[in-house]
Design a protein around this motif. Structure first.
Motif: not given
Length: 188
Positions: A67-86
């Protein structure tokens, strides 16, 4: 259970470490021995298979949410990314099949590693984007709860039922990179 999370969602700000208390609430804390456990596992993760090509780290993610347009983002090694509903997730997936704290992406031991955070409906990776058919998870590798799985450019990551997915990209597409630069120059 320790979870590393970004506090400000897509703004990609600094990361902090959280724990769940007895009632299930997320509380800030200081890093503990689980990070030492991560480092211990990194030596095994780096060894790899002799037939395996040299590791190339993805530089960007294409996030596809129902239901949403695709989103393209850079990822940076000094960061941690969390995926979820929260809401404290780096990228929020509004699907009920995605757990509140579903999966984590972290640069560890020279590789991007995905970890399932004990999600209810699972996390799946399809190396080289080979998933096709009615249920793309069928040709995918299941990432077991709290296991780490390295990802490479071209890999697909499916959260839960497969409607929520991430595509790991070798480079940030030029049109996305230039749009970010023009926004930065104009202040938009």
């Amino acid at each position: 259970c320790t979870v590393t999370s970004s506090l400000r969602g897509p703004s990609l700000t600094k990361t902090k470490v959280f724990k769940r208390d007895a009632s299930g609430q997320i509380i800030p804390t200081v890093p503990d021995s689980s990070e030492a456990d991560d480092r211990q596992g990194e030596a095994h993760d780096r060894q790899g298979d002799a037939d395996e090509p040299p590791y190339r780290a993805p530089k960007a993610l294409r996030i596809e949410r129902s239901g949403a347009e695709p989103l393209t983002v850079p990822i940076y090694p000094d960061r941690t990314y969390l995926f979820g509903r929260a809401p404290e997730s780096s990228f929020v997936f509004p699907s009920d099949s995605v757990s509140r704290l579903h999966a984590q992406l972290r640069f560890s031991g020279g590789r991007w590693m995905v970890r399932d955070l004990n999600s209810s409906n699972g996390t799946y990776v399809s190396p080289g984007g080979e998933a096709t058919g009615d249920d793309p998870r069928r040709r995918s590798h299941v990432i077991r709860a709290l296991d780490r799985q390295p990802v490479r450019p071209g890999d697909l990551l499916f959260l839960a039922n497969g409607d929520s997915r991430l595509v790991f990209l070798e480079e940030l597409p030029d049109e996305v990179a230039s749009a970010g630069l023009s926004r930065a120059r104009t202040g938009d």
